[in-house]
Design a protein around this motif. Structure first.
Motif, PDB file in Angstrom:
ATOM      1  N   HIS A 183    -101.965  11.936  -0.742  1.00 57.28           N
ATOM      2  CA  HIS A 183    -102.463  11.661   0.618  1.00 57.28           C
ATOM      3  C   HIS A 183    -101.224  11.857   1.622  1.00 57.28           C
ATOM      4  O   HIS A 183    -101.637  12.082   3.017  1.00 57.28           O
ATOM      5  CB  HIS A 183    -102.669   9.949   0.883  1.00 57.28           C
ATOM      6  CG  HIS A 183    -103.631   9.666  -0.252  1.00 57.28           C
ATOM      7  ND1 HIS A 183    -104.225   8.452  -0.320  1.00 57.28           N
ATOM      8  CD2 HIS A 183    -104.594  10.120  -1.002  1.00 57.28           C
ATOM      9  CE1 HIS A 183    -105.105   7.983  -1.225  1.00 57.28           C
ATOM     10  NE2 HIS A 183    -105.405   9.396  -1.653  1.00 57.28           N
ATOM     11  N   PHE A 206    -106.487  11.361   7.229  1.00 58.46           N
ATOM     12  CA  PHE A 206    -106.431   9.831   7.201  1.00 58.46           C
ATOM     13  C   PHE A 206    -105.813   9.596   8.607  1.00 58.46           C
ATOM     14  O   PHE A 206    -104.855  10.305   9.329  1.00 58.46           O
ATOM     15  CB  PHE A 206    -105.360   9.475   6.186  1.00 58.46           C
ATOM     16  CG  PHE A 206    -105.741   9.629   4.902  1.00 58.46           C
ATOM     17  CD1 PHE A 206    -106.654   8.607   4.287  1.00 58.46           C
ATOM     18  CD2 PHE A 206    -105.682  10.839   4.144  1.00 58.46           C
ATOM     19  CE1 PHE A 206    -107.074   8.783   3.164  1.00 58.46           C
ATOM     20  CE2 PHE A 206    -105.915  11.150   2.976  1.00 58.46           C
ATOM     21  CZ  PHE A 206    -106.744  10.019   2.328  1.00 58.46           C
ATOM     22  N   TYR A 241    -103.891   4.185   8.579  1.00 55.82           N
ATOM     23  CA  TYR A 241    -103.972   4.128   6.973  1.00 55.82           C
ATOM     24  C   TYR A 241    -102.318   4.174   6.490  1.00 55.82           C
ATOM     25  O   TYR A 241    -102.072   3.301   5.580  1.00 55.82           O
ATOM     26  CB  TYR A 241    -104.669   5.669   6.505  1.00 55.82           C
ATOM     27  CG  TYR A 241    -104.084   5.788   5.160  1.00 55.82           C
ATOM     28  CD1 TYR A 241    -105.097   5.064   4.227  1.00 55.82           C
ATOM     29  CD2 TYR A 241    -103.296   6.496   4.553  1.00 55.82           C
ATOM     30  CE1 TYR A 241    -105.036   5.454   2.723  1.00 55.82           C
ATOM     31  CE2 TYR A 241    -103.196   6.702   3.247  1.00 55.82           C
ATOM     32  CZ  TYR A 241    -103.912   6.081   2.201  1.00 55.82           C
ATOM     33  OH  TYR A 241    -103.674   6.417   1.024  1.00 55.82           O
ATOM     34  N   ALA A 268    -108.019   0.706   6.022  1.00 52.64           N
ATOM     35  CA  ALA A 268    -107.790   1.942   6.569  1.00 52.64           C
ATOM     36  C   ALA A 268    -108.230   2.988   5.516  1.00 52.64           C
ATOM     37  O   ALA A 268    -107.962   4.248   5.834  1.00 52.64           O
ATOM     38  CB  ALA A 268    -106.191   2.072   6.786  1.00 52.64           C
ATOM     39  N   CYS A 269    -108.571   2.828   4.281  1.00 47.39           N
ATOM     40  CA  CYS A 269    -108.634   3.826   3.318  1.00 47.39           C
ATOM     41  C   CYS A 269    -109.958   4.669   3.826  1.00 47.39           C
ATOM     42  O   CYS A 269    -110.420   5.444   3.049  1.00 47.39           O
ATOM     43  CB  CYS A 269    -109.279   3.176   1.907  1.00 47.39           C
ATOM     44  SG  CYS A 269    -107.499   2.730   0.941  1.00 47.39           S
ATOM     45  N   ARG A 290    -110.275   6.494   6.182  1.00 52.15           N
ATOM     46  CA  ARG A 290    -109.789   7.742   6.807  1.00 52.15           C
ATOM     47  C   ARG A 290    -110.255   7.684   8.269  1.00 52.15           C
ATOM     48  O   ARG A 290    -111.124   8.590   8.552  1.00 52.15           O
ATOM     49  CB  ARG A 290    -110.662   8.958   5.968  1.00 52.15           C
ATOM     50  CG  ARG A 290    -110.418   9.176   4.814  1.00 52.15           C
ATOM     51  CD  ARG A 290    -110.744  10.399   4.058  1.00 52.15           C
ATOM     52  NE  ARG A 290    -110.301  10.423   2.431  1.00 52.15           N
ATOM     53  CZ  ARG A 290    -110.794  11.565   1.805  1.00 52.15           C
ATOM     54  NH1 ARG A 290    -111.293  12.595   2.338  1.00 52.15           N
ATOM     55  NH2 ARG A 290    -110.439  11.536   0.520  1.00 52.15           N
TER      56      ARG A 290
END
Length: 522
Positions: free
Chosen positions: A147, A154, A158, A486-487, A489
């Motif tokens: 990531h 993101f 994140y 926060a996953c 995106r």
């Protein structure tokens, strides 16, 4: 506006609206600072104003100077981060650690905006990954490392929320070492005749093992399935090491063989020792091997496996040389003759002998100035290689200590009593630490003698006479990364977010409207 003698202009600090408000709210200032005095002062050139104030200061006492200093401080404060071009400000703030970066977000809205736009939390994680092996290994294990190269997918939030999750994960892993909590995985090597796994090495993808049945077997670290078996030795495979290109193995058949690490193809065979090759190490174009024939061989290596040539034979031990280790300065060897010998790597000259064990020495590791050895006398000794002195003796194993490894935090040992012990290295090096506080944990999972082990921050991988390879995983089974918002995106920055790290690293700071003091002065 005042014109100085040099032609530049200067706006007096007392001419702004804020100073007027202060004068109105301060009766004493209104009494002494008469309008005609202010107007006269404004008419003077800048140099004359400065000299006049200096003259007044010269007539004041120390206590008054202190009060003036306190009054001047707000006027001297400048928000240079907001004033600089944003790319320069980002570069400056990117050098901050986690606590400083967290505090910087609370300085003003503009600072938070710069930190967000510059993805500085992502850059902080990347910096840790590049400089700390434990972060890199955790990122691969937890799969968030990919990531870091997808910032456009993101939002800044994140990475801000990811950072404390990583810190908590690392903290919990360390606790699991102390508490002895682990997840166990086991490989049954299923040897047909001669059972036992004498040596191993692993990386993020595979385990390579040398077996008593004369084979080298490669295992997938995730599935634990056998992916490749190398045959060619006519005796037990006693030692091995591999890198990204080759595997080098030593055997009781007295030969050293080189294999292609990807295909398993045999590339070369070296014959020098006249008895079993008990251990070998290679790095930086040098290989050192040792044998039951009481000798040590130093080899030069080039890019071609065919061009491995013996450079020196070191003779001095009076019994089988069981283990060697080396760096650019020293070669260190240990023998059944109860001694450790130190040799110069460059000239291969003998330097000194370390004596202290009462029986043969089966294993050692050398790094920096520290040597850690394990012996048939059931003890582990820590040595200063330069002084030749014993720093500490560790007792606890009931039989021969067969294998030992250490890093900057721990010593891990395996013995013929079937036990693996974890020791606190820093405590062992501190003479004030009680003996009972040095051994952190004892693990008893093997049904036979422990022959070899390797470990990192999250796991121990060991092999045994019981024909098994056991993986002791200390990484927490809790999913720290799958439950935070926060996953999703996000592509925007929230000004009402907050950050919470472990109590030893960061404390919670309110970032909504907590501290905008520099906004008022900008």
């Amino acid at each position: 506006m005042v014109v100085t003698r040099s032609g530049t202009t200067c706006t007096p600090t007392g001419s702004n609206d804020e100073s007027v408000k202060k004068r109105k709210s301060n009766p004493e200032m209104n009494y002494f600072l008469q309008p005609e005095m202010v107007e006269t002062f404004k008419e003077w050139e800048s140099d004359k104003q400065t000299n006049f104030v200096k003259g007044l200061l010269g007539e004041m006492c120390h206590e008054q100077h202190w009060q003036i200093d306190m009054a001047l401080r707000p006027y001297l404060m400048r928000d240079f981060i907001s004033a600089l071009p944003e790319y320069v400000s980002e570069q400056i703030l990117s050098y901050l650690d986690e606590l400083s970066l967290c505090r910087a977000e609370s300085v003003s809205k503009r600072w938070r905006e710069i930190i967000c736009n510059g993805h500085l939390w992502r850059k902080l994680i990347v910096r840790n990954v590049n400089t700390k092996a434990i972060w890199q290994r955790l990122g691969k294990r937890r799969e968030w490392i990919s990531h870091l190269h997808r910032a456009s997918e993101f939002g800044s939030e994140y990475y801000k929320e990811l950072y404390p999750k990583i810190v908590q994960d690392l903290k919990m892993s360390n606790e699991m070492w102390k508490l002895g909590k682990l997840n166990l995985r086991k490989i049954d090597c299923a040897s047909h005749d001669s059972k036992g796994v004498y040596c191993l090495q692993y990386d993020d993808e595979k385990i390579v093992s040398g077996l008593r049945d004369n084979t080298i077997k490669v295992w997938d670290l995730d599935s634990l399935k056998n992916t490749m078996t190398l045959t060619g030795h006519t005796g037990s495979v006693l030692c091995m090491q591999y890198d990204e290109n080759i595997i080098i193995t030593g055997s009781s058949d007295a030969s050293i063989r080189i294999w292609d690490v990807k295909t398993g193809e045999p590339l070369h065979m070296l014959i020098h020792h006249c008895d079993a090759v008990l251990h070998l190490r290679f790095q930086n174009g040098i290989m050192v091997s040792c044998s039951k024939d009481r000798t040590i061989a130093v080899w030069t290596m080039s890019g071609n496996p065919q061009n491995i040539v013996m450079k020196h034979a070191l003779v001095g031990h009076r019994a089988a040389v069981n283990v060697v280790d080396f760096d650019e300065k020293y070669i260190v060897s240990a023998s059944g003759d109860r001694t450790i010998k130190v040799w110069g790597t460059e000239a291969c000259e003998f330097i000194r002998t370390l004596q202290g064990h009462t029986r043969g020495i089966a294993c050692l590791q050398y790094h920096g100035t520290l040597v850690v050895s394990g012996s048939s006398d059931c003890t582990i000794k820590l040595w200063d290689i330069e002084a030749g002195a014993i720093l500490r003796t560790l007792e606890g194993h009931e039989e021969l200590v067969r294998c030992i490894r250490f890093d900057s935090h721990r010593i891990v040992s395996g013995a013929y009593d079937g036990k693996i012990k974890v020791w606190d290295l820093k405590a062992a090096l501190d003479p004030r630490t009680p003996v009972k506080d040095i051994c952190i944990r004892t693990i008893s999972e093997h049904k036979g003698r422990v022959f070899r082990l390797q470990f990192d921050e999250f796991q121990i991988v060991s092999s045994s006479h019981d024909d098994s390879i056991v993986i002791f995983d200390f990484l927490s089974p809790h999913d720290y990364y799958g439950d935070f918002s926060a996953c999703k995106r996000v592509h925007h920055y929230s000004e009402t977010s907050s950050l919470e790290l472990s109590d030893t690293t960061l404390r919670r700071l309110d970032s909504a409207n907590s501290l905008d003091s520099l906004d008022e002065l900008s």
